[in-house]
Design a protein around this motif. Structure first.
Motif, PDB file in Angstrom:
ATOM      1  N   GLY A 159       1.231   5.726  -1.039  1.00  0.00           N
ATOM      2  CA  GLY A 159       0.490   6.993  -1.135  1.00  0.00           C
ATOM      3  C   GLY A 159       1.146   8.040  -0.253  1.00  0.00           C
ATOM      4  O   GLY A 159       1.890   7.693   0.662  1.00  0.00           O
ATOM      5  N   VAL A 169       0.840  -1.201   0.000  1.00  0.00           N
ATOM      6  CA  VAL A 169       0.000   0.000   0.000  1.00  0.00           C
ATOM      7  C   VAL A 169       0.875   1.252   0.000  1.00  0.00           C
ATOM      8  O   VAL A 169       1.751   1.410   0.840  1.00  0.00           O
ATOM      9  CB  VAL A 169      -0.950  -0.022   1.217  1.00  0.00           C
ATOM     10  N   VAL A 174      -3.283   4.800  -2.418  1.00  0.00           N
ATOM     11  CA  VAL A 174      -4.397   5.391  -1.685  1.00  0.00           C
ATOM     12  C   VAL A 174      -4.448   6.895  -1.969  1.00  0.00           C
ATOM     13  O   VAL A 174      -3.418   7.575  -1.933  1.00  0.00           O
ATOM     14  CB  VAL A 174      -4.263   5.126  -0.167  1.00  0.00           C
ATOM     15  N   GLY A 206       4.605   7.503   3.761  1.00  0.00           N
ATOM     16  CA  GLY A 206       4.071   8.459   2.798  1.00  0.00           C
ATOM     17  C   GLY A 206       5.009   9.632   2.626  1.00  0.00           C
ATOM     18  O   GLY A 206       4.976  10.353   1.653  1.00  0.00           O
ATOM     19  N   THR A 235      -6.931   2.341   5.906  1.00  0.00           N
ATOM     20  CA  THR A 235      -7.473   1.473   4.864  1.00  0.00           C
ATOM     21  C   THR A 235      -6.963   0.042   5.034  1.00  0.00           C
ATOM     22  O   THR A 235      -7.709  -0.924   4.860  1.00  0.00           O
ATOM     23  CB  THR A 235      -7.109   2.030   3.458  1.00  0.00           C
ATOM     24  N   ASP A 284       2.281  -1.902   4.848  1.00  0.00           N
ATOM     25  CA  ASP A 284       2.142  -0.452   4.997  1.00  0.00           C
ATOM     26  C   ASP A 284       3.478   0.192   4.617  1.00  0.00           C
ATOM     27  O   ASP A 284       4.536  -0.365   4.904  1.00  0.00           O
ATOM     28  CB  ASP A 284       1.819  -0.131   6.469  1.00  0.00           C
ATOM     29  N   LYS A 309      -3.692   5.518   4.317  1.00  0.00           N
ATOM     30  CA  LYS A 309      -3.123   4.191   4.036  1.00  0.00           C
ATOM     31  C   LYS A 309      -3.339   3.225   5.199  1.00  0.00           C
ATOM     32  O   LYS A 309      -3.917   2.151   5.034  1.00  0.00           O
ATOM     33  CB  LYS A 309      -1.600   4.287   3.784  1.00  0.00           C
ATOM     34  N   THR A 310      -2.856   3.605   6.377  1.00  0.00           N
ATOM     35  CA  THR A 310      -2.894   2.698   7.525  1.00  0.00           C
ATOM     36  C   THR A 310      -4.331   2.335   7.894  1.00  0.00           C
ATOM     37  O   THR A 310      -4.653   1.170   8.164  1.00  0.00           O
ATOM     38  CB  THR A 310      -2.146   3.335   8.709  1.00  0.00           C
TER      39      THR A 310
END
Ligand code: GTP
Ligand code: MG
Length: 318
Positions: free
Chosen positions: A123, A121, A241, A208, A132, A205, A129-130
């Motif tokens: 973004g 993931v 994301v 970002g 989601t 994860d 992100k986390t």
């Protein structure tokens, strides 16, 4: 079983309708203004409509496509009220989105032939992100999948703690190291552990924010490369994301990210509480990459599999 399914899908619809409330009401008040006092669909109305769509964050390119379709369909001298125009818009947008065969999923599922199925993931910071990942882990677990999370955002200590909180909440294992450790090494450990546990799904994860964008892209590339040492052709999915409440910014981020690294799916978050939900229409029209999930709230249940027909239906249903 079908009753069961109906209960769930009506729950899904309710939460989608609620999540899109602000976008819808803002859109419809603009749409009403666009046709107010008009007795037919003339160039003025089409111009106004164009403005409504652009200001609803659908994006210029997609808006022009929609206007073309409406123009071709509507005979110019015909009177049309808001309701009629609404119905036509809904049909044309649905038709437009149907031209690409992505975004038709309805269930949280992963391919059975890839085990573990690895989702990385990515973004920019703060997009969700986390959160989601937590919601997604919850859904996958509910489907009976064995899920392992990897805390490869090692840039901030709080990032690891935050993923840990989700892992505890959902009750799935997490693989982590200390803050500042090598993200690629965390990803390696996560995959090794997932293989050993015979997990079905791995969700990684990532950070970002790094010192700069080049660093971030290099790091993502390295994380990918190292994962391939454990399981061939991983990650199976690189999910970008995007924060839907940033409207056109989300668009720009998608453009930049997809240029810099391979992205295979999109999740658009924070559609609740914003009037910019129209951005999903533009994004799913313009990127060949499917929007797979949408975030409609902060709660554990507030992630949905994106289905463009359900989305357009909800958007145009007042
Ligand atoms: N309202 C709403 N809030 C959301 C949604 N998804 C995420 N958030 C919130 O957005 C904020 C940021 O989410 P994170 O999951 O921490 O974002 P992140 O991308 O992991 O951020 P970094 O780790 O800093 O890069 C949190 O307060 C979340 O609760 C959503 O669908 N709706
Ligand atoms: Mg995070």
């Amino acid at each position: 079983m079908s009753l069961f399914k109906n209960i769930f899908s009506s729950k899904k619809k309710e939460s989608l309708d609620k999540g899109l409330e602000k976008s819808k009401s803002s859109f419809f008040s603009k749409l009403s203004k666009a046709v107010a006092g008009k007795s037919k669909v003339d160039d003025d109305v089409l111009d106004n409509l164009e403005e409504v769509l652009v200001s609803s964050d659908v994006g210029v390119t997609t808006t022009l496509k929609i206007i073309d379709r409406i123009e071709a369909r509507v005979s110019k001298d015909k009177y049309m009220g808001t309701d009629e125009l609404n119905a036509i818009l809904r049909e044309e947008i649905s038709g437009l989105l149907s031209e690409t065969n992505v975004g038709n999923q309805t269930e949280f599922s992963v391919p059975q032939d890839k085990k573990p199925y690895v989702i990385m993931v990515v973004g920019v910071n703060g997009v969700g992100k986390t959160t989601t990942i937590g919601k997604l882990a919850y859904q996958f677990k509910k489907q009976g999948y064995k899920v392992v999370l990897g805390a490869a955002d090692t840039f901030r200590a709080a990032a690891i703690d935050q993923l840990q909180v989700w892992a505890d909440r959902v009750d799935v294992p997490i693989v982590k190291q200390s803050m500042g450790s090598d993200p690629a090494s965390v990803a390696f450990d996560t995959l090794s552990s997932a293989v050993k546990q015979e997990a079905d799904v791995v969700i990684i994860d990532t950070a970002g924010r790094l010192h700069n964008k080049v660093n971030l892209m290099n790091e993502l590339t390295k994380v990918k490369r190292v994962m391939q040492k454990v399981v061939d052709s991983t990650p199976h999915e690189v999910m970008l994301v995007l924060d839907g409440s940033t409207g056109q910014n989300a668009f720009e981020q998608a453009k930049e990210f997809t240029k810099a690294t391979e992205v295979t799916s999109l999740a658009v978050t924070k559609l609740d509480g914003t009037a910019k939900g129209g951005v999903v229409i533009g994004i799913s029209d313009q990127f060949q990459i499917p929007v797979k999930y949408i975030g409609v709230g902060e709660g554990i249940e507030d992630l949905q599999v994106f289905n463009k027909h359900e989305f357009v239906d909800s958007f145009f249903n007042v």
